[in-house]
Design a protein around this motif. Sequence first.
Motif, PDB file in Angstrom:
ATOM      1  N   ALA A 440       0.830  -1.199   0.000  1.00 58.83           N
ATOM      2  CA  ALA A 440       0.000   0.000   0.000  1.00 58.83           C
ATOM      3  C   ALA A 440       0.866   1.251   0.000  1.00 58.83           C
ATOM      4  O   ALA A 440       0.586   2.245  -0.681  1.00 58.83           O
ATOM      5  N   GLU A 441       1.954   1.179   0.764  1.00 64.73           N
ATOM      6  CA  GLU A 441       2.866   2.323   0.822  1.00 64.73           C
ATOM      7  C   GLU A 441       3.504   2.558  -0.538  1.00 64.73           C
ATOM      8  O   GLU A 441       3.638   3.683  -1.009  1.00 64.73           O
ATOM      9  N   THR A 442       3.899   1.467  -1.200  1.00 62.39           N
ATOM     10  CA  THR A 442       4.498   1.573  -2.531  1.00 62.39           C
ATOM     11  C   THR A 442       3.511   2.172  -3.513  1.00 62.39           C
ATOM     12  O   THR A 442       3.847   3.020  -4.335  1.00 62.39           O
ATOM     13  N   GLN A 443       2.242   1.742  -3.404  1.00 63.41           N
ATOM     14  CA  GLN A 443       1.216   2.255  -4.308  1.00 63.41           C
ATOM     15  C   GLN A 443       1.039   3.757  -4.133  1.00 63.41           C
ATOM     16  O   GLN A 443       0.937   4.516  -5.107  1.00 63.41           O
ATOM     17  N   ASP A 449       3.752   8.811 -10.436  1.00 68.92           N
ATOM     18  CA  ASP A 449       4.796   8.405 -11.368  1.00 68.92           C
ATOM     19  C   ASP A 449       4.263   7.850 -12.675  1.00 68.92           C
ATOM     20  O   ASP A 449       5.032   7.606 -13.594  1.00 68.92           O
ATOM     21  N   ILE A 450       2.966   7.577 -12.775  1.00 71.57           N
ATOM     22  CA  ILE A 450       2.466   6.847 -13.953  1.00 71.57           C
ATOM     23  C   ILE A 450       1.802   7.743 -14.986  1.00 71.57           C
ATOM     24  O   ILE A 450       1.322   7.260 -16.016  1.00 71.57           O
ATOM     25  N   GLY A 451       1.717   9.021 -14.730  1.00 74.71           N
ATOM     26  CA  GLY A 451       1.218   9.952 -15.739  1.00 74.71           C
ATOM     27  C   GLY A 451      -0.268   9.861 -15.990  1.00 74.71           C
ATOM     28  O   GLY A 451      -0.729  10.106 -17.109  1.00 74.71           O
ATOM     29  N   SER A 491      -6.209   0.781 -22.828  1.00 75.30           N
ATOM     30  CA  SER A 491      -5.622  -0.454 -22.289  1.00 75.30           C
ATOM     31  C   SER A 491      -4.309  -0.177 -21.555  1.00 75.30           C
ATOM     32  O   SER A 491      -3.967  -0.858 -20.584  1.00 75.30           O
ATOM     33  N   LYS A 492      -3.566   0.836 -22.016  1.00 73.94           N
ATOM     34  CA  LYS A 492      -2.300   1.167 -21.361  1.00 73.94           C
ATOM     35  C   LYS A 492      -2.540   1.695 -19.944  1.00 73.94           C
ATOM     36  O   LYS A 492      -1.742   1.454 -19.041  1.00 73.94           O
ATOM     37  N   THR A 500       0.957  -0.906 -10.934  1.00 76.50           N
ATOM     38  CA  THR A 500       1.312  -0.057  -9.801  1.00 76.50           C
ATOM     39  C   THR A 500       0.503  -0.387  -8.550  1.00 76.50           C
ATOM     40  O   THR A 500       1.059  -0.531  -7.457  1.00 76.50           O
ATOM     41  N   TYR A 501      -0.828  -0.507  -8.712  1.00 73.08           N
ATOM     42  CA  TYR A 501      -1.705  -0.637  -7.547  1.00 73.08           C
ATOM     43  C   TYR A 501      -1.969  -2.087  -7.140  1.00 73.08           C
ATOM     44  O   TYR A 501      -2.397  -2.327  -6.012  1.00 73.08           O
ATOM     45  N   LYS A 502      -1.739  -3.014  -8.070  1.00 74.01           N
ATOM     46  CA  LYS A 502      -1.885  -4.442  -7.730  1.00 74.01           C
ATOM     47  C   LYS A 502      -0.519  -5.121  -7.593  1.00 74.01           C
ATOM     48  O   LYS A 502      -0.427  -6.247  -7.114  1.00 74.01           O
TER      49      LYS A 502
END
Length: 575
Positions: A440-443, A449-451, A491-492, A500-502
């Motif tokens: 969760a912290e990483t997410q 960062d993913i734009g 799709s991207k 990122t979130y999973k």
Amino acid sequence: MNYLQWNKFLFILLIPFAILGQASKREISRLTYDELKNLYFDNEKDQKLQLECANAYLTKAKNENNHIQKARGYFLYSLENEGNKAIKYLDSCITFSRKENDSKFPAYAYSSKAYKLKKLFKYRQAIDNFILAEKYAQTNNKDFYYKVKFSIAVLRSEELGEVREALNLYRECFNYYKDKEIRTQMYSYGYQDVIFALADAFKALNQTDSATYYNKLGFRESKLTKDNRYNALFILNEGANLVLQKKFKAALDSITKALPKMIIFKDEGNTLAAYYYLGKTYEGLGSKTMAVKNFIRVDSIYNKTKRITPEFISGYPYLISYFKEKKDKENQLKYITRYMYIDSVLQTNYKELTKKLQKEYDTPHLLSEKEILIESLEEDNSKSYWSIGGLLLISISVSGFGIYQLNLKKRDRSRFEKIMNQTKLSNSNFINTDNEENKAETQTNNKEDIGISEELINQILEKLKRFETKKEFLQPNITVQILSNTFETNSKYISKIVNTYKGKTFIQYINDLRVEFAIVQLQQNNKLRNYTIQALALEFGFNSAESFSAAFHKKTGIKPTYFIKELEKSKKTQI
């Protein structure tokens, strides 16, 4: 004992094709499909002509782009081949007939493929193909549906030792056949096959009265239909049944009557069975010499055919003990080696064999005795250096394999218990082994960062939540493109958000959801645990048994077969 000879099965299966008649004198390429089939089956001894017919049939079908006839053409080719080459033609047959709603194909092709796989000792794959044959035959070919059901039962009882499971299938087949015209050529073979299977299954379960009932019923039916081979088989099977009842003189009379007919019919499997039960009969009568003579004949047939089932293994400990008493070290060593070799070859196919070996001839004792024999033979100079070296290597390999297997069992059991504990903690869902707080912290750190805007991220995460809740991941062939169309987004974006979130790729995300669902369902639904891996794969959205097993193992560290087996053990312990 062997119930069903492939040639007889094939004859029944192809009755609609094999209408006898005079071959046309026209060029083969100009014949109709029916004329080509008739010409093919009227010339069983002319392989060259049969191949020409199969080639003409397939060429005609390709020229006309007729899919079902292409399938039949490839099926003819499969009859001309064995092993993997035959399976290749059957796969082509299946490809062209799968969507044609034909009464015979692809059911015949799946069944034929199962028999080819069985001959290659690929029993689990064989079962999967029998099940597919059953599925396709169920709606439009009831007769063939029950032939396939019977074949599944035979494989389960004879090859895998699952006699009780097979018995229910035999009963279903019996109930179907008994209402048919059981003394006609169309149904007499199938009916007597089932009667014999029931008798043999009850014999295997030591329910000798039931075995006698069906042996007598089969004997009467085979007399009425003048089927000499089956008549002899029922006599032989009752002889074996009498051995279990320790009625050795009556058993000897029955078996000696049946044996010559097994030899005449070139039925090697049941000839082996006859010699084995003769050995057991003479053992019961106290005639060691005759018992040994017949157990050696069993070994001789095994050496020729390289096929034997757990039912006929126990003659080897008798031979070992006999030659030990005679102080015949060479023969003692010979049959110890043969016994252990058979175990090493068959133990992966026959799940009961290891228990049988431990019960009848304790393996540690066997290894110890073997080492003593080797030392003794070295002193006597009765064996060459290379033979002894080979035997030592086998002993070391067997011991090493045993230790390796024990460590694997401990590791797998630990992983199974971990899954069960995690499931209990979550009450209804499988808990991932990842550290959820760290993830969760990483997410949170990666959001910018993913734009992608936070609003769009939240929308897609909400849709993914609904996707998971509604179990839409069980749909087969789901892709990121299909999901993006459903979500009406790019799709991207989905790929990035899942990454990122999973914390995983999209494919891994889908597979993990399916495996987590499978784990819960297998615990809650007893019926699912009776499915084959292929059937479970389809149930949980996978396209094949291999992909399901691989995903399950990647997620949990154990195979689904092991997980199911341990669940069953846990259930019995609770009871």
